[in-house]
Design an enzyme around this catalytic site. Sequence first.
Site, PDB file in Angstrom:
ATOM      1  N   ASN A 165      31.821  27.647 -32.459  1.00 34.96           N
ATOM      2  CA  ASN A 165      31.180  28.724 -33.231  1.00 34.96           C
ATOM      3  C   ASN A 165      29.693  28.835 -32.984  1.00 34.96           C
ATOM      4  O   ASN A 165      28.921  29.068 -33.903  1.00 34.96           O
ATOM      5  CB  ASN A 165      31.426  28.535 -34.738  1.00 34.96           C
ATOM      6  CG  ASN A 165      32.880  28.711 -35.086  1.00 34.96           C
ATOM      7  OD1 ASN A 165      33.501  29.663 -34.617  1.00 34.96           O
ATOM      8  ND2 ASN A 165      33.423  27.809 -35.868  1.00 34.96           N
ATOM      9  N   SER A 194      17.503  27.508 -22.089  1.00 36.91           N
ATOM     10  CA  SER A 194      18.509  27.978 -21.116  1.00 36.91           C
ATOM     11  C   SER A 194      18.097  29.317 -20.553  1.00 36.91           C
ATOM     12  O   SER A 194      17.719  30.213 -21.305  1.00 36.91           O
ATOM     13  CB  SER A 194      19.853  28.205 -21.808  1.00 36.91           C
ATOM     14  OG  SER A 194      20.504  26.991 -21.981  1.00 36.91           O
ATOM     15  N   HIS A 233      39.165  27.307  -8.272  1.00 42.14           N
ATOM     16  CA  HIS A 233      40.198  28.299  -7.929  1.00 42.14           C
ATOM     17  C   HIS A 233      39.765  29.213  -6.785  1.00 42.14           C
ATOM     18  O   HIS A 233      40.580  29.951  -6.253  1.00 42.14           O
ATOM     19  CB  HIS A 233      40.607  29.105  -9.161  1.00 42.14           C
ATOM     20  CG  HIS A 233      39.522  29.994  -9.703  1.00 42.14           C
ATOM     21  ND1 HIS A 233      38.488  29.528 -10.467  1.00 42.14           N
ATOM     22  CD2 HIS A 233      39.313  31.333  -9.568  1.00 42.14           C
ATOM     23  CE1 HIS A 233      37.693  30.550 -10.804  1.00 42.14           C
ATOM     24  NE2 HIS A 233      38.170  31.647 -10.275  1.00 42.14           N
ATOM     25  N   ARG A 277      17.856  20.086 -21.742  1.00 40.84           N
ATOM     26  CA  ARG A 277      18.366  19.862 -23.093  1.00 40.84           C
ATOM     27  C   ARG A 277      18.151  18.401 -23.510  1.00 40.84           C
ATOM     28  O   ARG A 277      18.099  17.495 -22.669  1.00 40.84           O
ATOM     29  CB  ARG A 277      19.847  20.213 -23.161  1.00 40.84           C
ATOM     30  CG  ARG A 277      20.711  19.525 -22.143  1.00 40.84           C
ATOM     31  CD  ARG A 277      22.114  20.120 -22.047  1.00 40.84           C
ATOM     32  NE  ARG A 277      22.888  19.433 -21.023  1.00 40.84           N
ATOM     33  CZ  ARG A 277      22.890  19.756 -19.728  1.00 40.84           C
ATOM     34  NH1 ARG A 277      22.185  20.773 -19.283  1.00 40.84           N
ATOM     35  NH2 ARG A 277      23.601  19.065 -18.858  1.00 40.84           N
ATOM     36  N   HIS A 331      15.253  24.042  -2.477  1.00 44.99           N
ATOM     37  CA  HIS A 331      15.633  22.624  -2.542  1.00 44.99           C
ATOM     38  C   HIS A 331      14.437  21.706  -2.303  1.00 44.99           C
ATOM     39  O   HIS A 331      14.350  20.638  -2.910  1.00 44.99           O
ATOM     40  CB  HIS A 331      16.771  22.330  -1.560  1.00 44.99           C
ATOM     41  CG  HIS A 331      18.120  22.626  -2.141  1.00 44.99           C
ATOM     42  ND1 HIS A 331      18.824  21.704  -2.871  1.00 44.99           N
ATOM     43  CD2 HIS A 331      18.882  23.749  -2.126  1.00 44.99           C
ATOM     44  CE1 HIS A 331      19.975  22.236  -3.281  1.00 44.99           C
ATOM     45  NE2 HIS A 331      20.028  23.486  -2.835  1.00 44.99           N
ATOM     46  N   HIS A 379      19.570  30.058 -12.557  1.00 47.80           N
ATOM     47  CA  HIS A 379      19.923  29.453 -13.833  1.00 47.80           C
ATOM     48  C   HIS A 379      19.123  28.171 -13.996  1.00 47.80           C
ATOM     49  O   HIS A 379      18.957  27.407 -13.038  1.00 47.80           O
ATOM     50  CB  HIS A 379      21.425  29.117 -13.855  1.00 47.80           C
ATOM     51  CG  HIS A 379      21.815  28.128 -14.902  1.00 47.80           C
ATOM     52  ND1 HIS A 379      22.227  26.852 -14.597  1.00 47.80           N
ATOM     53  CD2 HIS A 379      21.839  28.224 -16.247  1.00 47.80           C
ATOM     54  CE1 HIS A 379      22.496  26.207 -15.721  1.00 47.80           C
ATOM     55  NE2 HIS A 379      22.280  27.003 -16.730  1.00 47.80           N
TER      56      HIS A 379
END
Lengths: 306, 306
Positions: free
Chosen positions: A264, A95, A178, A113, A148, A109
């Site tokens: 966690n 990551s 939002h 995975r 792109h 970013h």
Amino acid sequence: MQKENEKNSKAITEAFKNLQDSICLALEQADGLGKFLEENWQREGGGGGRTRVLSKGNVIEKGGVNFSEVFGEVTPMMAQKLQMKEGNFLATGVSIVLHPHNPHVPIIHMNIRYFELEELSGEKVYWFGGGIDLTPHYVDEEDAYFFHQNLKDVCQKHHSDFYPKFKIWADDYFYLKHRQETRGIGGIFFDRLSQYENLGKEDIFAFVMEVGNSFAPIYTKLMAKNKMKPYTETEKQWQYLRRGRYVEFNLVYDAGTKFGLETNGRTESILMSLPPQAHWLYNFQVEEGSKEQQTLEMLKKGISWV
Amino acid sequence: MQKENEKNSKAITEAFKNLQDSICLALEQADGLGKFLEENWQREGGGGGRTRVLSKGNVIEKGGVNFSEVFGEVTPMMAQKLQMKEGNFLATGVSIVLHPHNPHVPIIHMNIRYFELEELSGEKVYWFGGGIDLTPHYVDEEDAYFFHQNLKDVCQKHHSDFYPKFKIWADDYFYLKHRQETRGIGGIFFDRLSQYENLGKEDIFAFVMEVGNSFAPIYTKLMAKNKMKPYTETEKQWQYLRRGRYVEFNLVYDAGTKFGLETNGRTESILMSLPPQAHWLYNFQVEEGSKEQQTLEMLKKGISWV
């Protein structure tokens, strides 16, 4: 049923670790000053990770390139969150989030995975996921095209469906409901991909690695192109506001962040994605016809950049 | 069954509006420079609000004192999120968050709210909720005592259970699980309170109003006591990190924020709670024996401040 030559998880983990190494090296070279500091951590229950963070570089103000490989029993919480059965799991990935100093260098970013699960019944399932997305503080259409087009090229080598499908997925995923804004100009995003038409595990893995390997050449080019551009105090303030939006996305929507905090995970590794600083002004409005307004107008779903 | 003299929602709404007025006045007076700017907004579906934000005052760097009264049909999303039946609802409340300049002045939050619902079956239910909690950047035990003692006095006038019960509720609510830290030194928090032993609607409303009315005297005293304290650059940087934690709490855990964002609330009014700026440093560690460490040690549940 697995083919004999199919990648096992050990080979995938090794490839991810090597990718982390090569990306860190390329970024350090492109930055010219910053060095990644590594922390090794262990997970109670199985596995751990190599968190690598670079602070106060020449180009990168704060960024992380993290590798982790965790395994163990699926907890009831995990089973519920990931909508899967209980059993023994292994999850490994790389990551990356990088926040540059210069507002003309975009935030980036990347994540790839791999997940596998041996259910209590003995049945084995696996999938890959990943994506790269770009968050310019100011949208530069040339850079957006370059970004792109590169992702499209990577996808096209593997399946003609991938770019159009995964581009839409990124638009939908990296979206602040939002704010009615996309986080940036999107990119590609995919999840729970185990096979696709005639493509098997080896093929999907090859695609995922190609996504991973495309990261450094794409981003170092964008760094080099934009890092020397002069910027004003207004542009710096706008960058801080856009970083505020980045914080909102990561804490409110990002599935990996939410899942990590709820189960966690190692908080400091998860939240390395947050910017060094972010601002919030009440009801900030961009000026009519400004560059800031032009950028806002391009933070929409469904724009064809190539 | 309602008593004839029981407060109806119109009276509650009026009282909340007046409270907003009196708090804004008291804060402007205590600040000496900043003025609240008001924005009136309407909600599609029914109701609206008066958002009041103060920026760049003498003492308060950024803060909001918001009133809203929204009503209409309970949407399926709302019913699910609030775990209630469908019908017609009314929700009204006053919400406050204040971020001061000086790291020796604490951040404060207050909210009081009233909710009523006429279910499709015709059955009516209502409840009150609220609380005040304090988030010092540096915990000052004298201030913490003063703050909790005042809240305890307010509670004691109404029911001897309230302070101990609502203090624990605040400790549990204002908690960042992923940091294993309380947001600050807590205070009181309560929800879905419609009656309590021999206390009926009128009595609970009187308690809620007393909580609301305690806000200005408590906070203006803390402002006056601490606003002139000198501070260092280190203390300012620590304040920015603590504000980062405030952002994490509000975006990851705060029920009102999450509910508002998920149900198309007015984003700028909801997110007025975010600080003007916040910082994140990877894996920041406080120095052994420092004031910062002393504060961290007091961000725990279950501390008896009075």
